[in-house]
Design a protein around this motif. Structure first.
Motif, PDB file in Angstrom:
ATOM      1  N   GLN A 275       0.772  -1.321  -0.050  1.00  0.00           N
ATOM      2  CA  GLN A 275      -0.119  -0.154  -0.037  1.00  0.00           C
ATOM      3  C   GLN A 275       0.969   1.069   0.158  1.00  0.00           C
ATOM      4  OE1 GLN A 275      -2.524  -0.576   3.348  1.00  0.00           O
ATOM      5  NE2 GLN A 275      -4.226  -1.329   2.021  1.00  0.00           N
ATOM      6  N   ASN A 276       2.013   1.269   0.548  1.00  0.00           N
ATOM      7  CA  ASN A 276       2.791   2.291   0.861  1.00  0.00           C
ATOM      8  C   ASN A 276       3.818   2.405  -0.646  1.00  0.00           C
ATOM      9  OD1 ASN A 276       2.246   3.911   3.176  1.00  0.00           O
ATOM     10  ND2 ASN A 276       2.575   1.873   3.715  1.00  0.00           N
ATOM     11  N   GLN A 277       3.694   1.301  -1.669  1.00  0.00           N
ATOM     12  CA  GLN A 277       4.645   1.350  -2.610  1.00  0.00           C
ATOM     13  C   GLN A 277       6.009   1.260  -2.297  1.00  0.00           C
ATOM     14  OE1 GLN A 277       2.039   4.146  -4.796  1.00  0.00           O
ATOM     15  NE2 GLN A 277       2.487   2.827  -6.471  1.00  0.00           N
ATOM     16  N   ILE A 279       7.959  -1.293  -2.233  1.00  0.00           N
ATOM     17  CA  ILE A 279       8.483  -2.525  -2.924  1.00  0.00           C
ATOM     18  C   ILE A 279       7.916  -2.585  -4.212  1.00  0.00           C
ATOM     19  CG2 ILE A 279       8.987  -4.055  -0.814  1.00  0.00           C
ATOM     20  CD1 ILE A 279       6.454  -5.630  -1.508  1.00  0.00           C
ATOM     21  N   ASP A 280       8.585  -3.077  -5.046  1.00  0.00           N
ATOM     22  CA  ASP A 280       8.289  -3.282  -6.571  1.00  0.00           C
ATOM     23  C   ASP A 280       7.875  -4.678  -7.097  1.00  0.00           C
ATOM     24  OD1 ASP A 280       9.326  -0.628  -7.733  1.00  0.00           O
ATOM     25  OD2 ASP A 280      10.991  -1.478  -6.402  1.00  0.00           O
ATOM     26  N   PHE A 281       8.169  -5.695  -6.061  1.00  0.00           N
ATOM     27  CA  PHE A 281       7.899  -7.111  -6.597  1.00  0.00           C
ATOM     28  C   PHE A 281       7.650  -7.946  -5.272  1.00  0.00           C
ATOM     29  CE2 PHE A 281      10.768  -5.726  -9.950  1.00  0.00           C
ATOM     30  CZ  PHE A 281       9.979  -6.219 -10.945  1.00  0.00           C
ATOM     31  N   VAL A 282       6.356  -8.599  -5.262  1.00  0.00           N
ATOM     32  CA  VAL A 282       5.966  -9.332  -4.155  1.00  0.00           C
ATOM     33  C   VAL A 282       6.411 -10.800  -4.413  1.00  0.00           C
ATOM     34  CG1 VAL A 282       3.636  -9.568  -4.645  1.00  0.00           C
ATOM     35  CG2 VAL A 282       4.328  -9.827  -2.423  1.00  0.00           C
ATOM     36  N   ARG A 283       7.280 -11.413  -3.327  1.00  0.00           N
ATOM     37  CA  ARG A 283       7.819 -12.943  -3.724  1.00  0.00           C
ATOM     38  C   ARG A 283       7.136 -13.959  -3.048  1.00  0.00           C
ATOM     39  NH1 ARG A 283      12.296 -14.644  -3.184  1.00  0.00           N
ATOM     40  NH2 ARG A 283      12.107 -15.585  -5.085  1.00  0.00           N
ATOM     41  N   CYS A 284       5.694 -13.629  -2.515  1.00  0.00           N
ATOM     42  CA  CYS A 284       5.225 -14.680  -1.875  1.00  0.00           C
ATOM     43  C   CYS A 284       5.001 -15.777  -2.816  1.00  0.00           C
ATOM     44  CB  CYS A 284       3.786 -14.222  -1.147  1.00  0.00           C
ATOM     45  SG  CYS A 284       3.922 -12.862   0.012  1.00  0.00           S
ATOM     46  N   LEU A 304      -3.432  -3.233  -7.410  1.00  0.00           N
ATOM     47  CA  LEU A 304      -3.703  -1.669  -7.379  1.00  0.00           C
ATOM     48  C   LEU A 304      -2.660  -0.724  -7.285  1.00  0.00           C
ATOM     49  CD1 LEU A 304      -6.602  -2.431  -4.607  1.00  0.00           C
ATOM     50  CD2 LEU A 304      -6.704  -2.341  -7.205  1.00  0.00           C
ATOM     51  N   TYR A 305      -1.383  -1.157  -6.770  1.00  0.00           N
ATOM     52  CA  TYR A 305      -0.364  -0.326  -6.595  1.00  0.00           C
ATOM     53  C   TYR A 305       0.625  -0.615  -7.341  1.00  0.00           C
ATOM     54  CZ  TYR A 305      -3.091   0.612  -2.400  1.00  0.00           C
ATOM     55  OH  TYR A 305      -4.060   0.880  -1.615  1.00  0.00           O
ATOM     56  N   GLN A 306       0.390  -1.251  -8.660  1.00  0.00           N
ATOM     57  CA  GLN A 306       1.515  -1.466  -9.606  1.00  0.00           C
ATOM     58  C   GLN A 306       2.782  -2.438  -9.271  1.00  0.00           C
ATOM     59  OE1 GLN A 306       1.982   1.755 -12.641  1.00  0.00           O
ATOM     60  NE2 GLN A 306       0.907   3.160 -11.198  1.00  0.00           N
ATOM     61  N   VAL A 307       2.474  -2.979  -8.325  1.00  0.00           N
ATOM     62  CA  VAL A 307       3.246  -3.691  -7.599  1.00  0.00           C
ATOM     63  C   VAL A 307       3.153  -5.367  -8.136  1.00  0.00           C
ATOM     64  CG1 VAL A 307       4.187  -5.257  -5.568  1.00  0.00           C
ATOM     65  CG2 VAL A 307       3.708  -2.746  -5.392  1.00  0.00           C
ATOM     66  N   ARG A 308       4.324  -5.841  -8.851  1.00  0.00           N
ATOM     67  CA  ARG A 308       4.273  -7.002  -9.728  1.00  0.00           C
ATOM     68  C   ARG A 308       4.781  -8.187  -8.954  1.00  0.00           C
ATOM     69  NH1 ARG A 308       7.051  -6.158 -15.212  1.00  0.00           N
ATOM     70  NH2 ARG A 308       8.614  -4.782 -13.827  1.00  0.00           N
ATOM     71  N   THR A 309       4.212  -9.624  -9.281  1.00  0.00           N
ATOM     72  CA  THR A 309       4.745 -10.853  -8.541  1.00  0.00           C
ATOM     73  C   THR A 309       6.102 -11.275  -9.107  1.00  0.00           C
ATOM     74  OG1 THR A 309       3.743 -12.231 -10.020  1.00  0.00           O
ATOM     75  CG2 THR A 309       2.095 -11.382  -8.602  1.00  0.00           C
TER      76      THR A 309
END
Length: 402
Positions: A275-277, A279-284, A304-309
């Motif tokens: 939500q605070n942007q 990070i750029d990529f979430v690695r879960c 929603l926040y232009q963060v990619r997987t």
């Protein structure tokens, strides 16, 4: 339709895997991955003593309800043991449902968003020259993206330096071995690696680097800024993120893309980061984050926040998780990249699968379900072997983050 039986299969074709198999009263079965590297038997006990007795008799088509039952129905929520047990059930249920529908799993999720999935391999060496050669080998194999790790002078058994093969297993002994760390030495050495890589191969290929939770936020920001000229795809796990606000400082001091999340279990672990942007990529991963059902929610929030997987995909996940991840990656609209550490030949034999690698991309198969099975007779020939991940100590003996 009901779940008739369930069992846990533990095997070690080069490393330990925990697999859950659910069988329905119509003869259709599904399998899921429940591996927790170095703590496998804890998940086995959770499944056998607490989850399986509840599952028998349930309708396997009620995936969402079963997920909520296993998550909300357990007062002691979250954590790696609980969420990996839930993930195994969830993978197996999606496998069953896709088989009943006669469709590959990605079709049930909503169909293709892309034809192939870009993956990155692991290049490493005892020194910079060896790592540069290893990156060249991955380029020759067709990889478009490569993670680069190198030994650091003065650091004992630096993280990420494997044993000379495409498969890499750090869990190496029945009790944890001890590795070393020195932040100052790494901060001086790592930028030299990427300077040499760009000088050798140019900027055509994507390069990544894993910090493995070793740096404080200020140190991570220093590294990120030093690496900016080399245009990395990301630096991964640059600081422990139990305190999600730690990434605020890093984000404010470097434009190098940031990735984190392989040790996280739920959407709550990444909510503030996304939500605070910061990070750029979430690695879960499908396995770590409670299955496809929950990972979809994380990916939707990230979108929603232009963060990619950028899902974790090392060999501490079985081919079952990789198969599920590739179907997920094929569907998810905000896909970034998929980690792909190749399994050993023995593992591939125990877990036959229909995904394939071509020119830097992985392609999931078209078989109904997630496309991965287990050869139980062959698995039985590879009994469980106790193996722990290492620990890390500084030069003065202080325990540090491995």
């Amino acid at each position: 339709m009901k779940i008739l039986s369930a069992k846990v299969i533990v095997c070690s074709p080069g490393r330990n895997f925990v697999t859950l198999k659910l069988v329905t009263d119509q003869g259709v079965y599904g399998i899921g991955d429940a591996t927790l590297n170095g703590r496998e038997l804890a998940v086995v006990a959770y499944l056998e003593n607490h989850v399986i007795p509840c599952l028998v008799g349930m309708d396997p088509r009620r995936i969402e309800d079963i997920w909520q039952y296993l998550y909300r129905g357990a007062y002691w929520r979250r954590g790696p043991v609980t969420m990996r047990a839930i993930a195994a059930v969830d993978m197996a249920l999606w496998d069953i449902k896709a088989k009943l529908a006669g469709m590959p799993l990605y079709q049930l999720l909503g169909g293709r968003s892309r034809d192939g999935v870009m993956v990155y391999g692991h290049a490493n060496g005892r020194d910079i020259a060896e790592t540069v050669d290893a990156v060249g080998q991955y380029i020759e194999l067709g990889y478009q993206a490569i993670r680069a790790q190198t030994g650091v002078p003065g650091i004992k058994d630096a993280y990420g330096v494997g044993r000379g093969s495409l498969s890499y297993e750090p869990a190496d002994a029945a009790l944890p071995t001890v590795t070393g760390w020195d932040t100052a030495k790494a901060l001086r050495h790592v930028p030299q690696l990427f300077d040499k890589l760009r000088a050798t191969y140019g900027f055509e290929h994507q390069l990544l680097h894993d910090c493995h939770h070793r740096y404080t936020p200020r140190e991570a920001a220093t590294l990120g800024r030093a690496l900016e000229p080399f245009q990395l795809f990301w630096i991964e796990d640059c600081t422990p993120a139990e305190n999600q606000e730690a990434f605020r400082l890093i984000r404010h001091h470097t434009t190098t893309p940031l990735a984190v999340g392989e040790v996280f279990n739920t959407i709550w672990d990444v909510k503030d980061l996304i939500q605070n942007q910061w990070i750029d990529f979430v690695r879960c991963s499908v396995l770590g984050a409670g299955g496809i059902t929950h990972l979809r929610r994380i990916a939707d929030l990230a979108a929603l926040y232009q963060v990619r997987t950028g899902s974790h995909g090392a060999t501490d996940l079985s081919p079952v998780t990789m198969g599920c991840a590739l179907h997920f990656d094929t569907w998810v609209p905000n896909f970034g990249i998929q980690e792909y550490m190749r399994h050993s030949d023995a593992t591939d034999e125990v877990f036959p699968h229909d995904y394939r690698f071509e020119r830097g991309l992985l392609y999931c198969g078209e078989a109904p379900g997630h496309g991965v099975d287990i050869d139980e007779a062959l698995a039985a020939k590879h009994p469980y072997q106790p193996a722990c991940l290492p620990v890390t100590r500084l030069e003065d003996g202080t325990l540090w983050n491995w």
